[in-house]
Design a protein around this motif. Structure first.
Motif, mmCIF file in Angstrom:
data_model
loop_
_atom_site.group_PDB
_atom_site.id
_atom_site.type_symbol
_atom_site.label_atom_id
_atom_site.label_comp_id
_atom_site.label_asym_id
_atom_site.label_seq_id
_atom_site.Cartn_x
_atom_site.Cartn_y
_atom_site.Cartn_z
ATOM 1 N N GLU A 1 -25.465 -31.493 -6.821
ATOM 2 C CA GLU A 1 -25.106 -32.482 -8.034
ATOM 3 C C GLU A 1 -24.746 -34.014 -7.786
ATOM 4 N N ASP A 2 -25.221 -33.911 -6.776
ATOM 5 C CA ASP A 2 -26.121 -35.384 -6.019
ATOM 6 C C ASP A 2 -27.277 -35.345 -7.271
ATOM 7 N N LEU A 3 -28.617 -34.715 -6.248
ATOM 8 C CA LEU A 3 -29.439 -34.833 -6.457
ATOM 9 C C LEU A 3 -29.889 -33.995 -7.990
ATOM 10 N N ALA A 4 -29.169 -33.031 -8.816
ATOM 11 C CA ALA A 4 -28.758 -32.984 -9.943
ATOM 12 C C ALA A 4 -29.053 -34.111 -11.072
ATOM 13 N N ALA A 5 -28.617 -35.047 -10.579
ATOM 14 C CA ALA A 5 -28.086 -36.715 -11.227
ATOM 15 C C ALA A 5 -28.986 -37.484 -11.212
ATOM 16 N N ALA A 6 -29.882 -37.386 -9.410
ATOM 17 C CA ALA A 6 -31.846 -37.712 -9.341
ATOM 18 C C ALA A 6 -32.004 -37.540 -10.009
ATOM 19 N N ILE A 7 -32.251 -36.151 -10.494
ATOM 20 C CA ILE A 7 -33.795 -35.657 -11.766
ATOM 21 C C ILE A 7 -33.080 -36.162 -12.832
ATOM 22 N N ASP A 8 -32.052 -35.471 -12.878
ATOM 23 C CA ASP A 8 -32.028 -36.080 -14.498
ATOM 24 C C ASP A 8 -31.846 -37.029 -15.263
ATOM 25 N N ALA A 9 -31.745 -38.522 -13.623
ATOM 26 C CA ALA A 9 -32.409 -39.499 -14.271
ATOM 27 C C ALA A 9 -33.785 -40.203 -14.268
ATOM 28 N N LEU A 10 -34.510 -38.988 -13.496
ATOM 29 C CA LEU A 10 -35.996 -38.932 -13.774
ATOM 30 C C LEU A 10 -36.625 -37.945 -14.922
ATOM 31 N N ASN A 11 -36.297 -37.515 -14.796
ATOM 32 C CA ASN A 11 -36.486 -36.631 -16.145
ATOM 33 C C ASN A 11 -35.546 -36.390 -17.039
ATOM 34 N N PRO A 12 -34.996 -36.760 -18.001
ATOM 35 C CA PRO A 12 -33.758 -36.538 -19.435
ATOM 36 C C PRO A 12 -33.493 -34.901 -19.585
ATOM 37 N N HIS A 13 -34.725 -34.248 -19.909
ATOM 38 C CA HIS A 13 -34.755 -32.679 -19.617
ATOM 39 C C HIS A 13 -34.345 -31.881 -18.903
ATOM 40 N N ALA A 14 -34.764 -32.401 -18.215
ATOM 41 C CA ALA A 14 -34.386 -31.243 -16.582
ATOM 42 C C ALA A 14 -32.845 -31.078 -16.755
ATOM 43 N N ARG A 15 -31.913 -31.397 -17.311
ATOM 44 C CA ARG A 15 -30.290 -30.625 -17.662
ATOM 45 C C ARG A 15 -30.156 -29.978 -16.212
ATOM 46 N N TYR A 16 -30.069 -30.274 -14.926
ATOM 47 C CA TYR A 16 -29.658 -28.894 -13.981
ATOM 48 C C TYR A 16 -28.755 -29.083 -13.612
ATOM 49 N N GLU A 17 -28.139 -28.374 -13.733
ATOM 50 C CA GLU A 17 -26.509 -27.191 -13.848
ATOM 51 C C GLU A 17 -26.775 -26.925 -11.690
ATOM 52 N N ARG B 1 -32.457 -43.109 -0.706
ATOM 53 C CA ARG B 1 -34.175 -42.647 -0.700
ATOM 54 C C ARG B 1 -34.196 -41.468 -0.995
ATOM 55 N N ARG B 2 -33.555 -39.980 0.081
ATOM 56 C CA ARG B 2 -33.636 -39.151 0.192
ATOM 57 C C ARG B 2 -33.760 -38.229 -1.102
ATOM 58 N N LEU B 3 -32.744 -38.620 -2.161
ATOM 59 C CA LEU B 3 -32.041 -38.282 -3.559
ATOM 60 C C LEU B 3 -33.690 -38.805 -3.950
ATOM 61 N N THR B 4 -33.930 -39.798 -4.165
ATOM 62 C CA THR B 4 -34.910 -39.871 -4.975
ATOM 63 C C THR B 4 -36.029 -39.389 -4.924
ATOM 64 N N LYS B 5 -36.283 -39.512 -3.210
ATOM 65 C CA LYS B 5 -38.054 -38.587 -3.037
ATOM 66 C C LYS B 5 -37.631 -37.447 -3.480
ATOM 67 N N PHE B 6 -36.952 -36.357 -3.103
ATOM 68 C CA PHE B 6 -36.502 -34.960 -3.829
ATOM 69 C C PHE B 6 -36.925 -34.916 -4.903
ATOM 70 N N ALA B 7 -36.390 -35.816 -6.199
ATOM 71 C CA ALA B 7 -36.406 -36.241 -7.173
ATOM 72 C C ALA B 7 -37.534 -36.165 -8.020
ATOM 73 N N SER B 8 -38.224 -37.030 -7.075
ATOM 74 C CA SER B 8 -39.740 -37.325 -7.463
ATOM 75 C C SER B 8 -40.505 -35.567 -7.227
ATOM 76 N N TYR B 9 -40.504 -35.562 -5.860
ATOM 77 C CA TYR B 9 -40.649 -33.967 -5.504
ATOM 78 C C TYR B 9 -40.832 -32.703 -6.434
ATOM 79 N N ILE B 10 -39.182 -33.146 -6.772
ATOM 80 C CA ILE B 10 -38.550 -31.851 -8.069
ATOM 81 C C ILE B 10 -39.720 -31.960 -9.064
#
Length: 599
Positions: free
Chosen positions: A350-366, A319-328
């Motif tokens: 890295e888990d957070l980066a993956a959650a962000i990429d799932a929401l925005n595939p153009h993020a491509r965070y390292e 839940r927290r990963l999802t919320k942070f990904a949405s917020y970012i």
């Protein structure tokens, strides 16, 4: 909170006694000591002069009814008109009262100070004798309660209105719903005047002689939306409201218990603006102790202290990963470089980066993170969009630095969360970004904390100046951002941010050091409108703990800053992902001379 009796039951106190055989018994019930007006029962002090005794009061008007009691007040025509005594009192019945608003009642019962709140209790006897008009509410506004602790509106601020009917025509919510285990949507902080309350320079009132004093904003108190049975609601800070109710007291704080409440939440939440393709965005976000659901073995930090892992449930972690990904993504616009604080490990980042990429595939965070010294297991790190930013290096700074602990003269680790420095290119612009998370303000009135906070600031100032002294001007482009745990002015003990910026007045702080930074850094948070210059709310007071500082070589390229406001507890949205708001900086990256952008 459970009420306790003051001895005996059935509306009267009992005097302990001794039988002929020497055994003890509860004794005989005490008769009421007299019949009094409510203002006599309340008195002009902080406690009732009749606390611990049964009394009678007659002919008072019921002003509010709740699930376990009711408030009553002296009719206007019998008031003593003394601003230092309250005309209202709460009657705790322990169950649904059998009275209605407007009833005229006689009450016999025991007076107690229930954790500081004067009330009738122990099954008081209540008799309805008629009806009467409600008393005129006390108008709470910009001067009542007083915003000046040295000039209260009555002898004991708030106490003189305890239990009385009050009205707020145009109030402001200064802090969002608090959260307790048994009450996940609890009281909000308010002021009876319009406009937010902010932390201001100095030591909180009464302060220390010779140093700046902050008045503490005594006009801030609380509102409990559902205390008397109204529907509960999440209310974001910055909302305006009007209300009528009674002034109660609970858990050490005065509260408005409304009988009617009208809230205007405005346009919340707010997100940062979109960036132009020639702008790079650099952001900061405190991840509020982001730990995973894996129980790692204990580790040892640089000070030799054992760090036990903190583990959350899988549901909470996801839940927290999802919320942070949405917020970012939605709130902060997916910054090109994001400095983060309070994250457990590189794996979690890295888990957070993956959650962000799932929401925005153009993020491509390292993700980048180096373990630090924090005994609680939290660190600073970076998320970098690798197709937008070329990273040359990421280096931890000052991990082994020490300071002299004034308590015992020992050499202790200075940086619990050592700064992390990223060097790279944002577009065509070479850039250095340093993320920090300094010692908190907790215990700031102690010498050890003051000394450590100053030593940390001076250490970071030295590192800032080293970068600014680089031979190649392009290597001097610097952003220092993160959770500084420091205000944009002196807290009266130490001006930590001022030392890092290179701009402070030693006379405004108890402790001060050498000015090590030249030229001074610019605090880009100050480019926001005055009413948006905050990132954290503490006890209803908006304050800036998160900042983005830039070197002079970079300042002319900064196109401004923006903040993403984080509001309420809601697992389905990005809101209240953290207790800090995110901050984003916009930097013009096109090489050569910078003209005023056309966008």
């Amino acid at each position: 909170m459970q009420h306790s009796t003051a001895g005996g039951s059935g509306g009267a106190l009992y005097s302990p006694g001794t039988r002929i055989d020497g055994s003890q018994f509860d004794g005989c019930p005490q008769l009421p000591v007299g019949t009094f007006e409510i203002f006599e029962i309340q008195g002009s002090g902080s406690a009732s002069p009749y606390a611990g005794f049964p009394v009678i009061t007659e002919g008072n008007v019921v002003t509010a009814v709740g699930p376990d009691g009711f408030a009553m007040q002296t009719p206007d025509y019998r008031s003593d008109m003394d601003s230092n005594t309250s005309d209202g009192i709460f009657v705790f019945t322990g169950g649904a009262p059998t009275v209605s608003v407007g009833d005229l009642v006689n009450v016999t019962g025991d007076i107690v100070e229930f954790f500081g709140f004067t009330e009738f209790t122990n099954s008081p006897e209540v008799t309805v004798i008629g009806t009467d008009a409600l008393p005129t509410p006390v108008s709470l506004n910009g001067s009542v309660p007083s915003p000046d602790p040295e000039s209260p509106s009555c002898a004991i601020e708030y106490e003189c209105y305890e239990g009385m009917l009050v009205e707020i025509a145009s109030g402001s919510v200064t802090g969002p719903n608090q959260r307790f285990g048994s009450d996940p949507v609890a009281e909000v902080f308010i002021t009876a005047a319009s406009g937010r309350t902010f932390r201001e320079p100095g030591i909180e009132f009464p302060g220390l002689a010779g140093l700046p004093v902050w008045d503490g904003n005594p006009e801030v108190f609380e509102l409990d939306p559902d205390k008397l049975g109204l529907p509960n609601q999440a209310i974001p800070a910055g909302s305006s409201f009007s209300a009528i109710g009674i002034l109660g007291f609970e858990f050490g704080d005065y509260e408005l218990w409304p009988t009617s409440l009208d809230v205007d939440s405005g346009d919340f939440p707010t997100s940062v603006r979109d960036n132009h393709w020639l702008e790079a965005t650099v952001g900061s976000l405190n991840l509020f102790r982001l730990f995973d659901d894996v129980d790692d073995p204990p580790s040892v930090n640089g000070a030799g202290e054992t760090i036990d892992d903190f583990v959350v449930s899988t549901d909470e972690y996801q839940r927290r990963l999802t919320k942070f990904a949405s917020y970012i993504v939605d709130g902060m616009g997916t910054p090109d470089i994001l400095g983060v604080q309070e994250v457990e490990s590189l794996k979690v980042l890295e888990d957070l980066a993956a959650a962000i990429d799932a929401l925005n595939p153009h993020a491509r965070y390292e993700a980048y993170l180096v373990d630090g010294n924090d005994v609680g297991g939290i660190d600073v790190g970076f998320l970098v969009r690798k197709w937008r930013v070329w990273v040359w290096s990421v280096e931890q700074l000052g991990a082994e630095e020490t300071y002299v602990n004034p308590n015992d003269g020992s050499l202790d680790i200075l940086h619990d969360r050592p700064p992390l420095l990223l060097k790279g290119w944002a577009g065509l612009l070479p850039i250095n970004v340093m993320v920090v998370h300094n010692r908190s303000l907790s215990g700031i009135d102690t010498e050890r904390v003051q000394v450590k906070r100053l030593a940390q600031a001076l250490s970071i100032a030295e590192k800032v100046q080293d970068i600014q002294s680089a031979r190649n001007p392009r290597d001097r482009n610097l952003v220092v951002l993160g959770d500084f745990n420091a205000f944009q002015f002196s807290d009266g003990y130490v001006d930590a941010l001022g030392h890092i910026r290179g701009d402070f007045d030693a006379a405004e702080s108890l402790l001060s050091g050498e000015d090590l930074v030249d030229p001074d850094l610019m605090n880009q948070l100050m480019s926001l409108p005055a009413d948006e210059q905050y990132s954290f709310i503490f006890q209803g007071n908006a304050q800036a703990l998160d900042h983005a500082l830039t070197s002079r070589s970079l300042d002319f390229r900064v196109r401004g800053a923006d903040a993403a406001v984080d509001l309420v507890n809601d697992g389905a949205t990005a809101l209240r992902a953290s207790d800090h708001d995110g901050l984003v900086l916009y930097i013009y990256t096109f090489p050569g001379k910078v003209w005023k952008p056309w966008w």
